[in-house]
Every structure is written in C-alpha cells, then in structure tokens.
Design an enzyme around this catalytic site. Structure first.
Site, PDB file in Angstrom:
ATOM      1  N   ALA A  17     -26.946 -30.922   8.743  1.00 53.84           N
ATOM      2  CA  ALA A  17     -26.705 -29.811   7.826  1.00 53.84           C
ATOM      3  C   ALA A  17     -27.851 -29.843   7.081  1.00 53.84           C
ATOM      4  O   ALA A  17     -28.821 -30.381   6.965  1.00 53.84           O
ATOM      5  CB  ALA A  17     -25.464 -30.510   7.033  1.00 53.84           C
ATOM      6  N   CYS A  18     -27.452 -28.582   6.317  1.00 52.36           N
ATOM      7  CA  CYS A  18     -28.792 -28.107   5.346  1.00 52.36           C
ATOM      8  C   CYS A  18     -29.132 -29.520   4.252  1.00 52.36           C
ATOM      9  O   CYS A  18     -28.405 -29.874   3.968  1.00 52.36           O
ATOM     10  CB  CYS A  18     -28.203 -27.226   4.321  1.00 52.36           C
ATOM     11  SG  CYS A  18     -28.481 -25.589   5.358  1.00 52.36           S
ATOM     12  N   PRO A  19     -30.431 -29.541   4.152  1.00 51.63           N
ATOM     13  CA  PRO A  19     -31.467 -28.855   4.386  1.00 51.63           C
ATOM     14  C   PRO A  19     -32.276 -29.277   5.604  1.00 51.63           C
ATOM     15  O   PRO A  19     -33.307 -28.570   5.965  1.00 51.63           O
ATOM     16  CB  PRO A  19     -32.423 -29.127   3.387  1.00 51.63           C
ATOM     17  CG  PRO A  19     -32.106 -30.638   3.124  1.00 51.63           C
ATOM     18  CD  PRO A  19     -30.733 -30.646   3.205  1.00 51.63           C
TER      19      PRO A  19
END
Lengths: 192, 381
Positions: A17-19
């Site tokens: 997932a981000c980042p």
C-alpha cells in the site's frame, strides 16, 4: 495474457500500500542508469495517480500503464538531465507536422523509432520500425543505405544521436524528427 | 500535554473537533489532483497540501510551512502515507502529531447523528450527517418503531442507533434513485424485515422488489401515528419525492438544498427535466406551509452546517435566501440548471446501476466508487 514489454528492470510492489510503491520506485530509479526503463507492478490503485505525479515532479518519464487482472504495470524511464535541453547537431531535420503531411501524401521513407521498446509499445507512428538507440549500431543491416529515413524519439535528442551515427556510416538521406513523439499529433497506435 | 509519539485520530474525533470549532492544522499528503477534488473542510481547520512523494527525502523543507506547537493531523487516502509522514514530523521534533485513522475512506464513511427535534407524542427525528461527503440521512422514531430515509450503505450505524433507542426499523425510504452514493435502504430493510419504499418512476430499471412510494400513500411510524406524507416533486430525477413528516418537516431529497437546488442532469436528461424542476420548486413547494423546516439529502459546503452539525432551514427563509428559488424567467432558470454545472459525482453511472441492483460491487469497490464530494447541487452559492 501478459504482454511482453522489454524493460531493464522490474520492481514488484504487488500487495504493497501507499507510500511503499513510490518509495521503492524512487530507490530503484536511483540505482538505474539514465535512459533505462523500469516496470513497476503494483496492486494499490492509489499508485496510478501517485506514480504519474511523482514522475512529472522529478522529471522522469512516465511512459504508460497497463492493467492486467488487477495488477497495474507502470512503465517509467529514467530521464537524463540533458534531455530537457536538446543539443541538436545533425543538420537535417523535419518538423512533426511536415512529417505527418508527407506521410499523408504517401512519401516513400522509413520511420525509425529509436526509443526504448516500452515507449514504442505505448505510443508510436503507424509503420515506424523500432530500433532502440543502444541497438542501432548492431542493426544497421536492417536499413538499406540508399533508403530515405526519418528518425524519431521523444524529444529529438536520442534521434539526433542516431542521425549522426547513420550519417557517419554513409547514410545520406536521414532526417531528425523534431520535436518528436512528445508533441506528435498525427496518427498513432499502440499495442493492445 | 505535548506528546512526541504519533497518535491515531479517528474520523469521529475529527468530526467533533470540526463541529466544536477546535483549532487543527491538517497536512493532506495525497496528490494535488485528489486534494483539489475533495478535502476535509469546516470548523476552525487550516489545511495544507504537500504530496507524500515530495517528502520522500525528509520533511525538513516542509517544516517551515507547518506551525509548531499546534495539533497537527496528517491525512492521506487510506492511512499508510500519513503514518509515513507523521513519523518523520515526530522525528524532526514536532509534538502532537496525529494521523487520520483509515484516511479519507474512513472520513467519507463517518456519520454523525444529530437530533433535529421532537415529534408529537414523544417521537423524535434525527439527522445523520455524513460530514466527509455531504450526505444527509434521517430516522423517524416513535413508540418503538423507526423509519429510515435516504439510508447510506453503512447500515450498521442505523441498526445500532435504532437498537439503542429501543426501536424496530419498520420502513426504509429513498426520496429518489441516488447517483452520488450507494443506498443502504434495501439492505437495511432486508436485515430488519422492513418495507423498502422507492418512487416507481425512478425504479423502472430496478431488479428487486420494492413498495411503490406515491402521493396519497401515508406511512405511519409508531402507535402515535407519525405521518410521512409523500409529495411527488420531480426534477432532480423523474421520480423524486419529498416527504412531510409530522406536518413540521419537509424532507426535500435532492430537490432543494439550503444554499442551492438539485441538478437535473445526473440521469442524462437535463433538458427534459428542467420544466419539472421549475414546477416543483416554484409551484409545488410554493404551495406548502412556509413554517416547514427543510431537511435536504445533502449539503455542499461546511458553511451549511449549523448547530451540532445540523443542516436545516425554514422553507419561508429559503424562498428569500436561496438563489435557486429566486430566478425570475424560465430561460434564466434553464440556463442556471443546465449550463456550467460542476463535474458529476465520482462513478455516478456505476452508483446508479448499483442502486438499481444491476451491479453488485464488493465493499472495497463501493468505497472507491463513493470517493469524493456528492456534487448533487447545481452550484455552490
């Protein structure tokens, strides 16, 4: 089916997932050479807009994206510093518009696209043949000496180097397409 | 007391801060396009956007733009990037750094129940404010029974609320087929064994059973017989129906908002529905009692939030103050509701098809479809 696009390196960010997709892309790009192409595979749909924004802010080239079975395949090219300011040396050039016009008139010349295969795969002039700049020297026998050529890349820099090489090797009818694919408004195609 | 470790802030805690006008500095680290499209607003918040990918080499350059000694909330789409940036701020020596738990997705789903008022014989009317997206739902409670109106897909919030009030949900009603959010009306009715009411003219393409909501049918809640009286009021959609509850409240759906009016284009028929919208607002509504309290299905801006987050206005006051009710000629009205409209809500066509029962996205897909503001009004004032 997974389309085969030639790249220099692949970074797997599936499930992250981000980042993390952007963090890892940045780190990987730092290790790569200018002009090389990286494929980033990610499943986080936030990665789509973020990688594009990151690339445009850092000056790297975001070539394109393919979505396959929930996986986003991003293609990015590490831009050399000098590419933003092309230093043209080959004296014979042809503008994008003129090339387009001459193609429409049915002029008999060969368009040689010297960008990386991934760039060619996402956006190219119909009929152009792909010979990346780094392979041109080995593939000269594909190009008859008496032919007429228009050499294209993204901004006119790589194609300029290619034109110089061809001129040195005795090609007489070679023109550099300026500015090149970055501003191409004529007919275009891509791999499906 | 100042704390150096980063702390999670829930959407609920954030809603309280906004509604009570506590000061908060919000650092939104999503990309700028997402930020410009939709952000946290309201109360005494101050907001700065710096995408997280501009902070990969550290936060030093950004520190000058972030006030020291104040509560800081770092926000991103889901949570991960806000934690990443918040940790760096804490490492840089900043105190009272928070991140939004669950990010904008959690913010979009938070509902704040606000009491609108008492009804006859001890009944109550509540408004559920979806503060992040601007959606408003309602629950009428009376004598152990409840009716939910324009229910959102977070049905468990409504179920828990009814249970806490000791009420059984008997009816769920939608004022129209929604295009900006996924209705929870059908699911809530199914779970509770209640009746789901939908205007038949908006339901021509639905693939499930429903009770047709038409003028003349009265719905009662509780033994004290709180009346819900439907009024056919087309314009936002062809089936749009308003309700008068207990002769005091006008639930106007997406026809009339506090600062704007409904847009007629989301079902692709703006030109056809302009005249209906004009008639509803300038004739049907004009014929209603000015004392009615208007309770819409949306708000557009945080300035529309009143006491405790409530969104409401007296109908008579809106005839004076709402620009959408003060357009003299038909031509001007047509131009106002068909030209220069804001962009449509995110995934509005897929949302309409989901509300027809023709698409069945999973929960994560539903969340994605609903990202962004509601955009059901023709314009902001």
């Amino acid at each position: 089916m997974t389309a085969i696009i030639q790249t220099n390196r692949m970074l797997n960010c599936e499930g992250l997932a981000c980042p993390m997709p952007v963090v890892r892309t940045k780190k990987t790009m730092e290790e790569m050479k200018a002009g090389e192409v990286l494929e980033v595979r990610a499943t986080d749909n936030g990665s789509v807009a973020d990688l594009q924004s990151w690339a445009s802010r850092t000056g790297h080239q975001y070539i394109g994206m393919k979505e396959e079975g929930g996986v986003f395949r991003h293609f990015l090219r590490k831009s050399p510093e000098n590419e933003t300011k092309p230093e043209t040396k080959h004296p014979h050039v042809i503008g994008n518009e003129e090339l387009n016009r001459r193609m429409a008139d049915g002029a008999a010349f060969t368009i040689v696209d010297v960008r990386e295969p991934a760039e060619y795969s996402f956006h190219r002039i119909p009929g152009a043949i792909s010979i990346p700049l780094g392979e041109l020297e080995q593939k000269l026998d594909l190009l008859p000496k008496d032919g007429e050529y228009a050499v294209v890349c993204r901004t006119g820099t790589r194609s300029d180097l290619a034109c110089q090489l061809l001129a040195e090797r005795g090609y007489s009818a070679v023109r550099n397409v300026v500015p090149g694919m970055s501003a191409w408004e004529g007919p275009a195609e891509r791999d499906e | 007391m100042a704390t150096t470790a980063i702390q999670a802030m829930t959407a609920q805690a954030l809603a309280k801060i906004i509604l009570s006008y506590e000061k908060l500095f919000i650092l939104d680290v999503r990309n700028t396009a997402e930020f410009d499209n939709w952000k946290i607003e309201g109360g005494a918040t101050e907001t700065l956007n710096i995408p997280y990918f501009d902070l990969l080499d550290g936060v030093d350059e950004a520190l000058g733009q972030i006030p020291d000694g104040r509560d800081i909330l770092v926000v991103c789409a889901k949570e991960g990037s806000s934690v990443f940036v918040a940790e760096q701020l804490a490492e840089a020596g900043r105190t009272d750094v928070h991140y939004l738990k669950g990010g904008m997705k959690a913010w979009s789903e938070h509902l704040e129940p606000v009491k609108v008022g008492d009804l006859k014989d001890g009944g109550e009317l509540y408004q559920f404010v979806r503060i992040g997206k601007g959606c408003l739902s309602y629950m009428v409670l009376s004598d152990g029974e409840a009716a939910a109106i324009d229910t959102l897909r977070m049905v468990e919030v409504f179920e828990r609320f009814a249970k806490d009030k000791g009420a059984t949900i008997k009816h769920t009603l939608d004022t129209h087929l929604h295009a900006d959010h996924i209705s929870g009306g059908r699911q809530l009715a199914e779970n509770a064994g209640a009746t789901y009411w939908l205007p038949p003219k908006d339901a021509t393409e639905v693939v499930f059973e429903y009770e047709p909501l038409e003028e003349g049918k009265e719905i009662t809640v509780g033994r004290s017989r709180i009346r819900i009286q439907p009024i056919y009021s087309p314009g936002h959609t062809i089936g749009s129906t308003s309700f008068i509850v207990d002769d005091q409240y006008l639930l106007s759906g997406d026809i009339l908002f506090v600062e704007s009016i409904g847009r007629p284009d989301l079902a692709g028929k703006a030109e056809d529905w302009v005249a209906d919208l004009r008639t509803t607002l300038y004739e049907t509504y004009r014929g209603l009692a000015e004392e009615l309290t208007v309770l819409p299905a949306h708000f557009g801006k945080a300035t529309e939030l009143g006491e405790g987050g409530k969104v409401a206005a007296r109908l008579g006051d809106l005839f004076k103050s709402n620009p959408g009710l003060n357009i003299r000629s038909d031509e001007e009205f047509r131009a106002a509701v068909t030209k220069n409209l804001p962009p449509q809500p995110n995934a509005y066509q897929e949302i309409r098809r989901t509300n027809m029962g023709r698409l069945t996205p999973d929960e994560e897909e539903q969340r994605e479809m609903e990202m962004g503001p509601n955009r059901c009004a023709v314009h902001d004032k």
